[in-house]
Design an enzyme around this catalytic site. Structure first.
Site, PDB file in Angstrom:
ATOM      1  N   ASP A  58       0.527   5.029   1.694  1.00 57.07           N
ATOM      2  CA  ASP A  58      -0.214   5.463   2.878  1.00 57.07           C
ATOM      3  C   ASP A  58      -1.421   6.335   2.545  1.00 57.07           C
ATOM      4  OD1 ASP A  58       1.286   4.142   4.797  1.00 57.07           O
ATOM      5  OD2 ASP A  58       2.709   5.790   5.040  1.00 57.07           O
ATOM      6  N   ARG A  63       4.988   6.428  13.715  1.00 57.56           N
ATOM      7  CA  ARG A  63       4.967   7.060  12.398  1.00 57.56           C
ATOM      8  C   ARG A  63       4.434   8.484  12.470  1.00 57.56           C
ATOM      9  NH1 ARG A  63       0.859   5.028   7.941  1.00 57.56           N
ATOM     10  NH2 ARG A  63      -0.295   6.866   8.646  1.00 57.56           N
ATOM     11  N   HIS A 114       0.821  -1.204   0.000  1.00 57.16           N
ATOM     12  CA  HIS A 114       0.000   0.000   0.000  1.00 57.16           C
ATOM     13  C   HIS A 114       0.858   1.259   0.000  1.00 57.16           C
ATOM     14  CE1 HIS A 114       0.940  -0.599   4.256  1.00 57.16           C
ATOM     15  NE2 HIS A 114       0.705   0.689   4.446  1.00 57.16           N
ATOM     16  N   HIS A 157       4.649   0.298   0.042  1.00 54.84           N
ATOM     17  CA  HIS A 157       5.447  -0.521   0.953  1.00 54.84           C
ATOM     18  C   HIS A 157       4.617  -1.666   1.505  1.00 54.84           C
ATOM     19  CE1 HIS A 157       3.655   2.696   3.432  1.00 54.84           C
ATOM     20  NE2 HIS A 157       3.633   1.806   4.416  1.00 54.84           N
TER      21      HIS A 157
END
Length: 322
Positions: free
Chosen positions: A111, A276, A109, A259
């Site tokens: 983000d 994150r 995916h 990623h």
């Protein structure tokens, strides 16, 4: 490209580099920030080893590259005092959502492409990672596009696709995560090929995690085209795999990469805790000038949307059970 304030070491043929010579716990010079940005644009994902920083320092570092967003459109429990921090914590995820896996999205995916302005970049900091397993893999969407034959590139340039948060996501309908998604549906239309706003490169902007279907073609054609594009972006040649250690940081260009979260730890008892932050993105633009459009949901920025504020207030008002 020469670097005078950082050291850059490529790690794979199409994507990825390690950056040395900087201490992210300290304020960086403008020249160092500019060179990091240049390396990011060239290598798509950059890695910093042995950077033992805290939440505040991570947010400060992120802010040197753009506006820092709130943690996540469906995250109603960020660390206290740090609304910008998204915990990537396997045990916390399992406890909150009743699902045994390492992260929100376990497929390839980019983000949060379900929103009309997906993050421009993401920064992930490792705090407690396992000694075995838990690697993350990135792929270069520009190289994937350029690797298509000319007729397929020409076709992809004309296509648009729907992205939604729960595209093919297999989660129990009675889970808390399913409830949060239902209360805050996110759906957008993006060009299949995105023109990078800084480099002008074209990237194959689809991913299995969020892309539901291609518009203006039959369901069968959409399925076959997406299978072709997904196979293209996940070819090993375009990827790099990162082995985490505590204190490591990854910084990726979310406009040009996808990623893959770890695939090898769901069956073993290990902890894995990372944090994150994300940088507010602009609205993607296609080769023909088409700008992404909202179907449902709000743009992703530093201000919490009303639905998320309500979820947080409701959670905070719930009684605490000992």
């Amino acid at each position: 490209m020469s670097y005078n304030h950082i050291e850059v070491k490529p790690v794979a043929g199409f994507i990825g580099a390690e950056i040395d010579g900087v201490n992210l716990s300290q304020s960086l010079t403008d020249n160092a920030v500019q060179e990091i940005r240049q390396a990011l644009l060239k290598y798509k994902v950059v890695f910093f080893r042995n950077q033992n920083i805290d939440h505040a320092a991570q947010i400060a570092f992120t802010s040197r590259f753009g506006e820092v967003t709130y943690a996540h459109p469906h995250e109603d429990e960020p660390p206290e005092g740090f609304a910008e921090i998204l915990p990537i914590d396997r045990r916390r995820y399992e406890r909150r959502n009743g699902l045994r896996r390492a992260s929100y999205e376990s497929r390839w995916h980019t983000d949060v492409t379900a929103v009309v302005n997906p993050p421009a970049g993401s920064i992930l900091r490792a705090v407690n990672v396992p000694s075995i397993g838990g690697d993350t893999t990135w792929t270069n969407l520009v190289a994937a596009y350029e690797g298509l034959s000319a007729p397929l590139r020409a076709l992809a340039d004309t296509l648009k696709a729907e992205h939604r948060f729960n595209a093919g996501l297999r989660i129990p309908s009675n889970s808390k995560l399913a409830q949060r998604i239902a209360e805050n549906p996110l759906v957008s239309i993006h060009p299949v090929v995105r023109v990078h706003p800084e480099t002008g490169e074209r990237a194959l902007f689809v991913n299995p995690g969020f892309t539901s279907h291609i518009l203006d073609v039959s369901p069968q054609e959409s399925e076959l085209l997406l299978e072709l594009f997904f196979n293209q972006i996940t070819k090993p040649a375009y990827t790099t795999r990162f082995r985490w250690n505590n204190g490591d940081i990854a910084f990726w260009d979310n406009r040009a990469t996808a990623h893959l979260a770890p695939q090898d730890i769901d069956h073993i008892e290990v902890e894995r805790v990372l944090y994150r932050t994300t940088i507010k993105g602009d609205i993607p633009v296609g080769v023909d000038g088409f700008r992404s459009q909202v179907v449902e949901g709000e743009a992703f920025g530093s201000e919490l949307p009303t639905v998320l504020k309500n979820q947080i207030e409701q959670r905070q008002a719930e009684p605490v059970h000992s």
